[in-house]
Design an enzyme around this catalytic site. Structure first.
Site, PDB file in Angstrom:
ATOM      1  CG  ASN A 129      -0.061   0.141   2.564  1.00 48.67           C
ATOM      2  OD1 ASN A 129       0.491  -1.093   2.943  1.00 48.67           O
ATOM      3  ND2 ASN A 129      -0.123   1.154   3.314  1.00 48.67           N
ATOM      4  N   GLY A 178       5.207   3.081  -0.327  1.00 44.75           N
ATOM      5  CA  GLY A 178       6.616   3.053  -0.546  1.00 44.75           C
ATOM      6  C   GLY A 178       7.013   2.146  -1.788  1.00 44.75           C
ATOM      7  CB  ILE A 179       9.830   0.123  -2.376  1.00 42.04           C
ATOM      8  CG1 ILE A 179      10.809   1.043  -2.236  1.00 42.04           C
ATOM      9  CG2 ILE A 179      10.250  -1.332  -3.268  1.00 42.04           C
ATOM     10  CD1 ILE A 179      12.304   0.353  -1.836  1.00 42.04           C
ATOM     11  CB  SER A 209      18.071  -2.821   3.495  1.00 45.97           C
ATOM     12  OG  SER A 209      18.576  -1.753   3.802  1.00 45.97           O
ATOM     13  CE1 TYR A 212      14.171  -1.231   7.730  1.00 42.78           C
ATOM     14  CE2 TYR A 212      16.255  -0.701   6.833  1.00 42.78           C
ATOM     15  CZ  TYR A 212      15.040  -1.113   6.595  1.00 42.78           C
ATOM     16  OH  TYR A 212      14.604  -1.248   5.112  1.00 42.78           O
TER      17      TYR A 212
END
Length: 321
Positions: free
Chosen positions: A39, A41-42, A161, A186
């Site tokens: 839904n 961002g990337i 990432s 993260y």
């Protein structure tokens, strides 16, 4: 299945007949793809691009209103787009069964959803795990296990990432209880996710499965370089101008979606591969990368896998159809 030719070499099938074109994707009518975090961002751009192939794209999202806005945006850009929403809360492992119960079959799942917290205080998910590790890694780990019976012969695409490449894991403190710094935590969660993506493929191959696990990363993807998709993302002229210097090395989230989309659609992609942007791993069209350093550490991956089984109470391979 796809309008794309391949030839075979001793290393496996590779594209030789034509170049991959991010603007002219192979058709995928009749296929069903789940995109977690589709839904925004990337994940939104992964969903939008996959919808353009004629596939049915399922957006996994906690927020129904945001999912509806994303689907309306996709439909406005892709006439006849087949998109729908399932509620998905990766931070609540007990809720995953009801999500999977809404699905019949899948040709691929893109494990894209993630959270990067900026506040210094460590936050916990419903199950008592650190929130970023719970959402980015453990939730996907458990979800894959529950989806496995629906994915026979399909693809599991893990979006990691670029920052994970320089992260380090303390197996005695996977959830950063002793050393909590938001950006480092993260990166560790994404490293754990990528390691388990590679380990999953090794275990699938050992089990004789035709399901493949592929890992990708988006490089450096910035909001300021991302095209507008109102109402959830509006790029102002000022914001674009401020982001232009970074555009020499980085890119927007539309381009950041390209490696995941190729990992889903390209018939030459194989399990255990890593796909990322062409230019220094930061920007550009998707290319195959060498898996090296910690990402290639099979012993570490196996230990993270075992720890993840203990923390979730679920081994994805035990659910294999």
């Amino acid at each position: 299945m796809y309008n794309f030719g391949v030839t075979s070499t001793s290393q496996g099938a590779v594209i030789r007949n034509q170049q991959w074109d991010v603007r002219r994707l192979p058709r995928a009518e009749g296929k069903d793809f789940l995109v977690t975090g589709g839904n925004a961002g990337i994940g939104y751009f992964v969903a939008e691009q996959l919808a353009g192939t004629g596939a049915t794209v399922i957006l996994g999202s906690r927020d129904a209103a945001k999912a509806e806005a994303a689907m309306a945006s996709i439909r406005s850009r892709v006439p006849g787009a087949r998109v729908r929403h399932v509620r998905l809360d990766l931070a609540d492992l007990s809720s995953l069964k009801s999500t999977v119960d809404e699905l019949d079959r899948l040709d691929a799942v893109v494990c894209n959803a993630g959270v990067l917290l900026e506040e210094p205080g460590r936050r916990m998910a419903r199950d008592g795990h650190e929130l970023m590790f719970a959402t980015n890694h453990l939730g996907h780990f458990a979800l894959i296990g529950k989806l496995m019976p629906l994915l026979s012969g399909g693809r599991i695409v893990t979006t990691g990432s670029f920052t994970a490449k320089s992260a380090r894991l303390d197996l005695g403190d996977l959830q950063s209880a002793r050393d909590y710094r938001p950006k480092d935590t993260y990166a560790r969660s994404k490293l754990a996710q990528m390691l388990c993506g590679f380990e999953l493929d090794r275990r699938l191959r050992a089990a004789g499965s035709t399901t493949a696990s592929v890992v990708n990363h988006p490089g450096g993807a910035l909001d300021s370089l991302t095209p507008s998709r109102p109402p959830f993302h509006v790029r102002t002229t000022g914001r674009l101008l401020r982001g232009l210097p970074a555009g020499l090395l980085l890119q927007g989230k539309e381009a950041g979606a390209w490696p995941a989309v190729r990992a889903v659609l390209d018939p030459s992609v194989q399990g255990g591969q890593l796909w990322g942007p062409r230019v220094l791993g930061l920007r550009g069209e998707p290319r195959l990368e060498t898996v090296r350093n910690l990402l290639a550490d099979k012993e570490l991956a196996g230990r993270v896998w075992d720890a993840s089984v203990d923390l979730t109470g679920l081994d994805p391979l035990e659910s294999r159809a």
